[in-house]
Design a protein around this motif. Structure first.
Motif, PDB file in Angstrom:
ATOM      1  N   TYR A  55      44.299  36.175  42.345  1.00 43.60           N
ATOM      2  CA  TYR A  55      44.035  34.925  43.065  1.00 43.60           C
ATOM      3  C   TYR A  55      43.530  33.849  42.105  1.00 43.60           C
ATOM      4  CZ  TYR A  55      44.405  37.706  47.322  1.00 43.60           C
ATOM      5  OH  TYR A  55      44.856  38.519  48.331  1.00 43.60           O
ATOM      6  N   TYR A  56      44.182  32.696  42.175  1.00 41.91           N
ATOM      7  CA  TYR A  56      43.808  31.545  41.343  1.00 41.91           C
ATOM      8  C   TYR A  56      43.630  30.325  42.234  1.00 41.91           C
ATOM      9  CZ  TYR A  56      44.865  27.344  38.535  1.00 41.91           C
ATOM     10  OH  TYR A  56      44.860  26.086  37.986  1.00 41.91           O
ATOM     11  N   MET A  57      42.561  29.555  42.012  1.00 40.83           N
ATOM     12  CA  MET A  57      42.338  28.318  42.763  1.00 40.83           C
ATOM     13  C   MET A  57      42.080  27.164  41.802  1.00 40.83           C
ATOM     14  SD  MET A  57      39.783  27.319  45.909  1.00 40.83           S
ATOM     15  CE  MET A  57      38.262  27.756  45.080  1.00 40.83           C
ATOM     16  N   ASP A  58      42.735  26.036  42.065  1.00 37.51           N
ATOM     17  CA  ASP A  58      42.546  24.820  41.288  1.00 37.51           C
ATOM     18  C   ASP A  58      41.806  23.817  42.170  1.00 37.51           C
ATOM     19  OD1 ASP A  58      42.695  22.901  39.312  1.00 37.51           O
ATOM     20  OD2 ASP A  58      44.734  22.273  39.829  1.00 37.51           O
ATOM     21  N   CYS A 232      38.024  30.964  51.151  1.00 34.67           N
ATOM     22  CA  CYS A 232      38.009  32.364  50.708  1.00 34.67           C
ATOM     23  C   CYS A 232      38.374  33.294  51.858  1.00 34.67           C
ATOM     24  CB  CYS A 232      36.635  32.716  50.156  1.00 34.67           C
ATOM     25  SG  CYS A 232      36.210  31.894  48.597  1.00 34.67           S
ATOM     26  N   LYS A 233      37.823  33.020  53.022  1.00 32.33           N
ATOM     27  CA  LYS A 233      38.085  33.855  54.196  1.00 32.33           C
ATOM     28  C   LYS A 233      39.560  33.818  54.584  1.00 32.33           C
ATOM     29  CE  LYS A 233      36.802  34.321  59.092  1.00 32.33           C
ATOM     30  NZ  LYS A 233      35.959  33.765  60.191  1.00 32.33           N
ATOM     31  N   ASN A 234      40.171  32.632  54.475  1.00 30.60           N
ATOM     32  CA  ASN A 234      41.555  32.456  54.937  1.00 30.60           C
ATOM     33  C   ASN A 234      42.595  32.927  53.926  1.00 30.60           C
ATOM     34  OD1 ASN A 234      40.619  31.334  57.322  1.00 30.60           O
ATOM     35  ND2 ASN A 234      40.782  29.221  56.575  1.00 30.60           N
ATOM     36  N   GLU A 237      42.638  38.339  50.326  1.00 34.44           N
ATOM     37  CA  GLU A 237      42.835  39.619  50.996  1.00 34.44           C
ATOM     38  C   GLU A 237      42.291  40.729  50.104  1.00 34.44           C
ATOM     39  OE1 GLU A 237      46.919  40.152  51.885  1.00 34.44           O
ATOM     40  OE2 GLU A 237      47.093  38.347  53.126  1.00 34.44           O
ATOM     41  N   ASN A 238      41.399  41.529  50.653  1.00 35.92           N
ATOM     42  CA  ASN A 238      40.809  42.648  49.908  1.00 35.92           C
ATOM     43  C   ASN A 238      40.144  42.191  48.612  1.00 35.92           C
ATOM     44  OD1 ASN A 238      41.900  44.490  51.856  1.00 35.92           O
ATOM     45  ND2 ASN A 238      43.876  44.357  50.802  1.00 35.92           N
ATOM     46  N   SER A 239      39.591  40.978  48.642  1.00 33.91           N
ATOM     47  CA  SER A 239      38.893  40.449  47.475  1.00 33.91           C
ATOM     48  C   SER A 239      37.803  39.504  47.953  1.00 33.91           C
ATOM     49  CB  SER A 239      39.865  39.704  46.553  1.00 33.91           C
ATOM     50  OG  SER A 239      39.197  39.209  45.418  1.00 33.91           O
ATOM     51  N   GLU A 240      36.665  39.557  47.270  1.00 32.51           N
ATOM     52  CA  GLU A 240      35.544  38.713  47.655  1.00 32.51           C
ATOM     53  C   GLU A 240      35.524  37.385  46.922  1.00 32.51           C
ATOM     54  OE1 GLU A 240      32.001  40.958  47.074  1.00 32.51           O
ATOM     55  OE2 GLU A 240      32.440  42.395  48.684  1.00 32.51           O
ATOM     56  N   CYS A 241      36.262  37.285  45.830  1.00 30.66           N
ATOM     57  CA  CYS A 241      36.264  36.037  45.070  1.00 30.66           C
ATOM     58  C   CYS A 241      37.590  35.868  44.344  1.00 30.66           C
ATOM     59  CB  CYS A 241      35.102  36.011  44.072  1.00 30.66           C
ATOM     60  SG  CYS A 241      35.264  37.199  42.716  1.00 30.66           S
ATOM     61  N   LYS A 275      35.707  35.166  38.971  1.00 36.20           N
ATOM     62  CA  LYS A 275      35.416  36.007  37.812  1.00 36.20           C
ATOM     63  C   LYS A 275      35.513  35.206  36.520  1.00 36.20           C
ATOM     64  CE  LYS A 275      37.454  40.048  40.120  1.00 36.20           C
ATOM     65  NZ  LYS A 275      38.586  41.003  40.096  1.00 36.20           N
ATOM     66  N   HIS A 276      36.413  34.197  36.527  1.00 31.89           N
ATOM     67  CA  HIS A 276      36.619  33.360  35.350  1.00 31.89           C
ATOM     68  C   HIS A 276      36.694  31.903  35.798  1.00 31.89           C
ATOM     69  CE1 HIS A 276      37.661  36.958  32.964  1.00 31.89           C
ATOM     70  NE2 HIS A 276      38.312  37.338  34.055  1.00 31.89           N
ATOM     71  N   LEU A 277      36.031  31.017  35.052  1.00 33.67           N
ATOM     72  CA  LEU A 277      35.998  29.589  35.384  1.00 33.67           C
ATOM     73  C   LEU A 277      36.528  28.789  34.206  1.00 33.67           C
ATOM     74  CD1 LEU A 277      35.107  27.322  37.363  1.00 33.67           C
ATOM     75  CD2 LEU A 277      32.904  27.318  36.164  1.00 33.67           C
ATOM     76  N   LEU A 278      37.625  28.074  34.425  1.00 36.29           N
ATOM     77  CA  LEU A 278      38.224  27.206  33.417  1.00 36.29           C
ATOM     78  C   LEU A 278      37.812  25.777  33.753  1.00 36.29           C
ATOM     79  CD1 LEU A 278      40.188  27.032  30.988  1.00 36.29           C
ATOM     80  CD2 LEU A 278      42.058  26.855  32.644  1.00 36.29           C
ATOM     81  N   ILE A 279      37.065  25.127  32.860  1.00 34.06           N
ATOM     82  CA  ILE A 279      36.460  23.850  33.218  1.00 34.06           C
ATOM     83  C   ILE A 279      36.589  22.831  32.089  1.00 34.06           C
ATOM     84  CG2 ILE A 279      34.162  24.567  32.418  1.00 34.06           C
ATOM     85  CD1 ILE A 279      33.015  23.005  34.857  1.00 34.06           C
ATOM     86  N   GLU A 280      36.842  21.588  32.483  1.00 29.94           N
ATOM     87  CA  GLU A 280      36.932  20.458  31.551  1.00 29.94           C
ATOM     88  C   GLU A 280      35.936  19.388  32.021  1.00 29.94           C
ATOM     89  OE1 GLU A 280      39.893  16.711  30.571  1.00 29.94           O
ATOM     90  OE2 GLU A 280      40.601  18.345  31.850  1.00 29.94           O
ATOM     91  N   PRO A 281      34.689  19.451  31.555  1.00 31.52           N
ATOM     92  CA  PRO A 281      33.681  18.490  32.012  1.00 31.52           C
ATOM     93  C   PRO A 281      33.833  17.131  31.323  1.00 31.52           C
ATOM     94  CG  PRO A 281      32.702  20.002  30.446  1.00 31.52           C
ATOM     95  CD  PRO A 281      34.123  20.461  30.640  1.00 31.52           C
TER      96      PRO A 281
END
Length: 356
Positions: A55-58, A232-234, A237-241, A275-281
């Motif tokens: 799972y990846y979220m942008d 996250c809830k929607n 699946e079978n993952s908390e994050c 688990k991993h955060l890719l960030i460009e501040p």
């Protein structure tokens, strides 16, 4: 209010929330994708490939072009060996073109053929000629960007000419043992969601992936209580994050609109969901530029913009806080606009150095 006034008002809102509707015309997705190097993609692949689904979220996906590009890069490890056919925007292209032409005692000639745009948003088109022969064109919101894009096209054309003069056997790219192993793996099952506060941008993003059930976009504001939990809830699946969350160029807008406490709350929230955060501040100079643009638009500066106390050291504050939330940190480099791109991890990827 007339049409012109409405357009200016919409433009001002973009400068308040950062939801620019032509963002990728001056910050193309290729500039961020280059940080997903073959070695990093290989590390992520081997960290994730045993999972049933990744799972990846942008967050702050804009119109989805970068989200889609990251999704494609992560999903299939075989893309690691694939050469790019797109012109990569890099200011280094200008110097690289000069160096390539020096041995031929040639110099590129850049010609600005149009200076368009609006009073608030400039647009330049530049052609590049070599020995009076057209070799490329670039456009952008500054002459430097347009020139760099034109130089990139010229480099591609010169490289293709040189390649055509070399026997085919000599142009084959050697495949290392690690890469050969990677390219034989099956594509991972990757599910990606991009979110943004702007429904117009999300409509554009959804039009990019009408037939792709693994790539989803929706309107959401993570700073509104419970919205990220609902996502996250929607979607998980079978993952908390999420396995990976990316935050490209959005920390400033959250900070300006939600204050110092809001920035820290956002970092805590994002870290708790991945688990991993890719960030460009964004550094402080970007804040000053954002305020100046609103002043030029004669738009009222929101009170929250004036109330923040974390200023010149904002990137250091973000890094320090994330160092406390993640045991591993990898600096991936700087963008062409001099912003750090950082990867924070709760699990090691090829044993990256611990955050200091």
């Amino acid at each position: 209010m007339g049409t012109e006034g409405m357009a200016e008002d919409d433009l001002a809102i973009e400068h308040v929330f950062g939801n620019f509707h032509d963002y990728y015309t001056f910050n193309p997705e290729a500039e961020r994708i280059r940080f997903l190097s073959p070695s990093l993609r290989s590390s992520l692949y081997h960290a994730f490939h045993k999972q049933k689904r990744v799972y990846y979220m942008d967050i702050g996906c804009n119109e989805g072009k970068l989200t889609k590009a990251v999704h494609k890069a992560l999903k299939n490890p075989q893309t690691l060996a694939a050469p790019t056919t797109e012109t990569t925007f890099s200011v280094d292209n200008i110097c690289l073109l000069n160096e390539k032409l020096q041995k031929h005692h040639q110099n590129p000639e850049y010609v600005t053929i149009e200076d368009g745009g609006t009073g608030h948003r400039k647009h330049f088109i530049i052609h590049v000629f070599i020995a009076n022969v057209f070799f490329g064109v670039g456009d952008g919101v500054s002459k430097k960007i347009a020139k760099a894009k034109a130089a990139g096209q010229a480099l591609e054309r010169l490289n293709s000419i040189e390649a055509a003069e070399i026997p085919t056997s000599a142009t084959e790219i050697p495949v290392t043992e690690e890469l050969a192993k990677t390219t034989t793996e099956e594509p991972m099952e990757l599910y990606t969601i991009g979110i943004d506060v702007d429904p117009v941008l999300i409509d554009r993003a959804q039009s990019l992936v009408k037939n792709d059930t693994t790539l989803h976009f929706e309107v959401a504001d993570v700073m509104l209580g419970g919205q990220l939990d609902e996502i996250c809830k929607n979607h998980l699946e079978n993952s908390e994050c999420f396995d990976l969350i990316s935050c490209f160029s959005i920390t400033m807008w959250i900070h300006l609109n939600h204050g110092d406490a809001g920035l820290i709350a956002f970092l805590n929230l994002a870290a708790s969901k991945t688990k991993h955060l890719l960030i460009e501040p964004q550094p402080w100079k970007c804040y000053k530029t954002a305020i100046r643009r609103l002043e030029r638009l004669n738009h009222k500066i929101p009170a929250s913009f004036r109330q923040i106390q974390i200023k010149q050291n904002v990137v250091q504050v973000i890094e320090s806080h994330l160092n406390d939330l993640f045991p591993y940190k990898t600096s991936l480099g700087k963008t062409n606009w001099s912003r750090l791109v950082l990867l924070y991890s709760k699990e090691p990827l090829n044993s990256p150095p611990k955050a200091k």
